[in-house]
Design a protein around this motif. Structure first.
Motif, PDB file in Angstrom:
ATOM      1  N   VAL A 260     106.093  37.389  44.341  1.00  0.00           N
ATOM      2  CA  VAL A 260     105.582  37.819  45.641  1.00  0.00           C
ATOM      3  C   VAL A 260     105.096  39.262  45.564  1.00  0.00           C
ATOM      4  O   VAL A 260     105.499  40.035  44.693  1.00  0.00           O
ATOM      5  CB  VAL A 260     106.668  37.694  46.746  1.00  0.00           C
ATOM      6  CG1 VAL A 260     107.082  36.251  46.937  1.00  0.00           C
ATOM      7  CG2 VAL A 260     107.874  38.560  46.409  1.00  0.00           C
ATOM      8  N   VAL A 261     104.203  39.608  46.499  1.00  0.00           N
ATOM      9  CA  VAL A 261     103.694  40.971  46.610  1.00  0.00           C
ATOM     10  C   VAL A 261     104.736  41.814  47.340  1.00  0.00           C
ATOM     11  O   VAL A 261     105.243  41.404  48.392  1.00  0.00           O
ATOM     12  CB  VAL A 261     102.361  40.992  47.374  1.00  0.00           C
ATOM     13  CG1 VAL A 261     101.831  42.425  47.484  1.00  0.00           C
ATOM     14  CG2 VAL A 261     101.339  40.106  46.690  1.00  0.00           C
ATOM     15  N   HIS A 262     105.040  42.970  46.811  1.00  0.00           N
ATOM     16  CA  HIS A 262     106.040  43.842  47.407  1.00  0.00           C
ATOM     17  C   HIS A 262     105.385  45.056  48.072  1.00  0.00           C
ATOM     18  O   HIS A 262     104.199  45.341  47.866  1.00  0.00           O
ATOM     19  CB  HIS A 262     107.037  44.310  46.347  1.00  0.00           C
ATOM     20  CG  HIS A 262     107.893  43.207  45.801  1.00  0.00           C
ATOM     21  ND1 HIS A 262     109.008  42.733  46.456  1.00  0.00           N
ATOM     22  CD2 HIS A 262     107.771  42.463  44.672  1.00  0.00           C
ATOM     23  CE1 HIS A 262     109.554  41.762  45.757  1.00  0.00           C
ATOM     24  NE2 HIS A 262     108.826  41.569  44.669  1.00  0.00           N
ATOM     25  N   GLN A 263     106.191  45.757  48.850  1.00  0.00           N
ATOM     26  CA  GLN A 263     105.716  46.947  49.554  1.00  0.00           C
ATOM     27  C   GLN A 263     105.129  47.970  48.582  1.00  0.00           C
ATOM     28  O   GLN A 263     104.081  48.561  48.838  1.00  0.00           O
ATOM     29  CB  GLN A 263     106.868  47.566  50.339  1.00  0.00           C
ATOM     30  CG  GLN A 263     106.541  48.897  51.015  1.00  0.00           C
ATOM     31  CD  GLN A 263     107.717  49.434  51.815  1.00  0.00           C
ATOM     32  OE1 GLN A 263     108.440  48.671  52.448  1.00  0.00           O
ATOM     33  NE2 GLN A 263     107.920  50.728  51.782  1.00  0.00           N
ATOM     34  N   GLY A 264     105.797  48.170  47.451  1.00  0.00           N
ATOM     35  CA  GLY A 264     105.313  49.124  46.473  1.00  0.00           C
ATOM     36  C   GLY A 264     103.949  48.759  45.911  1.00  0.00           C
ATOM     37  O   GLY A 264     103.164  49.657  45.564  1.00  0.00           O
TER      38      GLY A 264
ATOM     39  N   VAL B  87     108.635  43.231  55.051  1.00  0.00           N
ATOM     40  CA  VAL B  87     109.866  42.554  55.439  1.00  0.00           C
ATOM     41  C   VAL B  87     109.840  41.201  54.743  1.00  0.00           C
ATOM     42  O   VAL B  87     109.100  40.305  55.127  1.00  0.00           O
ATOM     43  CB  VAL B  87     109.965  42.369  56.967  1.00  0.00           C
ATOM     44  CG1 VAL B  87     111.261  41.665  57.326  1.00  0.00           C
ATOM     45  CG2 VAL B  87     109.847  43.703  57.671  1.00  0.00           C
ATOM     46  N   GLY B  88     110.650  41.068  53.677  1.00  0.00           N
ATOM     47  CA  GLY B  88     110.533  39.872  52.852  1.00  0.00           C
ATOM     48  C   GLY B  88     109.185  39.899  52.156  1.00  0.00           C
ATOM     49  O   GLY B  88     108.806  40.869  51.520  1.00  0.00           O
ATOM     50  N   ASN B  89     108.423  38.816  52.291  1.00  0.00           N
ATOM     51  CA  ASN B  89     107.081  38.793  51.710  1.00  0.00           C
ATOM     52  C   ASN B  89     106.017  38.923  52.792  1.00  0.00           C
ATOM     53  O   ASN B  89     104.883  38.477  52.613  1.00  0.00           O
ATOM     54  CB  ASN B  89     106.867  37.505  50.915  1.00  0.00           C
ATOM     55  CG  ASN B  89     106.827  36.277  51.810  1.00  0.00           C
ATOM     56  OD1 ASN B  89     107.455  36.245  52.861  1.00  0.00           O
ATOM     57  ND2 ASN B  89     106.091  35.267  51.394  1.00  0.00           N
ATOM     58  N   THR B  90     106.376  39.554  53.920  1.00  0.00           N
ATOM     59  CA  THR B  90     105.409  39.800  54.985  1.00  0.00           C
ATOM     60  C   THR B  90     105.223  41.300  55.154  1.00  0.00           C
ATOM     61  O   THR B  90     106.088  42.099  54.794  1.00  0.00           O
ATOM     62  CB  THR B  90     105.871  39.190  56.319  1.00  0.00           C
ATOM     63  OG1 THR B  90     107.124  39.780  56.701  1.00  0.00           O
ATOM     64  CG2 THR B  90     106.023  37.675  56.195  1.00  0.00           C
ATOM     65  N   LEU B  91     104.084  41.668  55.706  1.00  0.00           N
ATOM     66  CA  LEU B  91     103.733  43.079  55.881  1.00  0.00           C
ATOM     67  C   LEU B  91     103.888  43.466  57.341  1.00  0.00           C
ATOM     68  O   LEU B  91     103.385  42.771  58.231  1.00  0.00           O
ATOM     69  CB  LEU B  91     102.289  43.314  55.417  1.00  0.00           C
ATOM     70  CG  LEU B  91     101.738  44.728  55.558  1.00  0.00           C
ATOM     71  CD1 LEU B  91     102.460  45.657  54.606  1.00  0.00           C
ATOM     72  CD2 LEU B  91     100.237  44.743  55.277  1.00  0.00           C
ATOM     73  N   LEU B  92     104.590  44.566  57.600  1.00  0.00           N
ATOM     74  CA  LEU B  92     104.773  45.080  58.951  1.00  0.00           C
ATOM     75  C   LEU B  92     103.881  46.304  59.108  1.00  0.00           C
ATOM     76  O   LEU B  92     104.050  47.311  58.412  1.00  0.00           O
ATOM     77  CB  LEU B  92     106.239  45.457  59.190  1.00  0.00           C
ATOM     78  CG  LEU B  92     106.582  46.044  60.561  1.00  0.00           C
ATOM     79  CD1 LEU B  92     106.296  45.031  61.661  1.00  0.00           C
ATOM     80  CD2 LEU B  92     108.039  46.479  60.610  1.00  0.00           C
ATOM     81  N   LEU B  93     102.909  46.207  60.010  1.00  0.00           N
ATOM     82  CA  LEU B  93     101.938  47.277  60.187  1.00  0.00           C
ATOM     83  C   LEU B  93     101.661  47.465  61.671  1.00  0.00           C
ATOM     84  O   LEU B  93     101.195  46.544  62.342  1.00  0.00           O
ATOM     85  CB  LEU B  93     100.645  46.939  59.441  1.00  0.00           C
ATOM     86  CG  LEU B  93      99.521  47.968  59.481  1.00  0.00           C
ATOM     87  CD1 LEU B  93      99.942  49.255  58.780  1.00  0.00           C
ATOM     88  CD2 LEU B  93      98.261  47.410  58.832  1.00  0.00           C
TER      89      LEU B  93
END
Length: 263
Positions: free
Chosen positions: A150-154, A187-193
């Motif tokens: 999965v894509v991570h925040q980093g 958050v998990g594999n979702t992006l919070l923006l």
């Protein structure tokens, strides 16, 4: 001749014979009543706590409902903020027609809006697309972990930082304008923006010199690590040169809560 035994004597002798064949009572038998009492107390407490509901009920549907309700609340708040901002601008413009100082400040603010990101911008640029790995294929290592797929925040932050370093003039993530102060959180594999949740693939678009931004991406250690994961775990990474792309205006708050001057 002896007298026949009485009925009480017969029963006493029978009980004695029976006692010879009975196994001695275990020490645990003394605790059986206590265990039964504790079990009854536990069942009673559980029933009162449940109050007719299932204590082991799956909470995931309720969590999804909370997420949806909060998303709707954020959407409604953003719409209300846009309406209030439009009302403030309308009243300010009306006052500026008759008040010289207000007109001068309004004109000065309008000149700074493009640099601050409060106006839409279009021009050549670059789009980067990051995606999770597809369902399992035979080309992956056997010891792969879920976090590897999965894509991570980093990963998102590495691309964003590289684009800024490459001279990006404006940037959007999932079609939402971001500034250098915008926080990128996963958050998990979702992006919070900006209070909204987005699922992959994550699309990052920047206006600027495509060649310079691609060079900055190639020089980024974080982006190189993600490209290695793309090769080993089949994650998605794609760069697309844009001849003319539009980045919308920033709609978030411009107020800074804290700042630090770097040397």
């Amino acid at each position: 001749m002896q007298n026949p035994p009485s009925g009480l004597t017969v029963w006493r002798n029978a009980l004695r014979r029976l006692a010879r064949f009975r196994k001695p009572r275990s020490a645990w038998s003394a605790f059986v009543p206590l265990i039964a009492l504790a079990a009854g107390l536990l069942f009673t407490t559980s029933a009162k706590t449940a109050d007719g509901t299932a204590l082991r009920e799956d909470r995931r549907p309720k969590l999804a409902q909370v997420v949806n309700e909060e998303r709707d609340r954020v959407t409604a708040s953003q719409q209300k903020a846009r309406e209030l901002a439009a009302a403030v601008k309308s009243q300010t413009d009306a006052l500026a027609r008759t008040d010289g100082p207000i007109r001068a400040e309004s004109e000065r603010a309008e000149q700074m809006e493009p640099a601050a990101g409060f106006t839409a911008l279009h021009g050549p640029g670059l789009t980067v697309r990051l995606d999770d790995a597809p369902p399992r294929t035979g080309d992956r290592p056997d010891n792969v972990r879920p976090d590897d797929l999965v894509v991570h925040q980093g990963d998102v932050q590495a691309v964003v930082n590289a684009l800024w370093t490459g001279g990006a003039e404006a940037m959007s993530i999932m079609g939402v304008r971001v500034l250098s102060t915008s926080a990128v959180r996963c958050v998990g594999n979702t992006l919070l923006l900006h209070g909204r949740v987005y699922s992959p693939p994550f699309v990052i678009t920047a206006i600027g010199d495509p060649t310079a931004m691609r060079q900055a991406l190639g020089a980024s250690d974080g982006v190189r690590l993600f490209k290695d994961a793309v090769e080993h775990f089949q994650l998605g990474y794609q760069e697309t040169v844009e001849k003319d792309v539009t980045i919308p205006a920033f709609e978030g708050s411009s107020a800074l809560r804290s700042a630090k001057v770097t040397s």
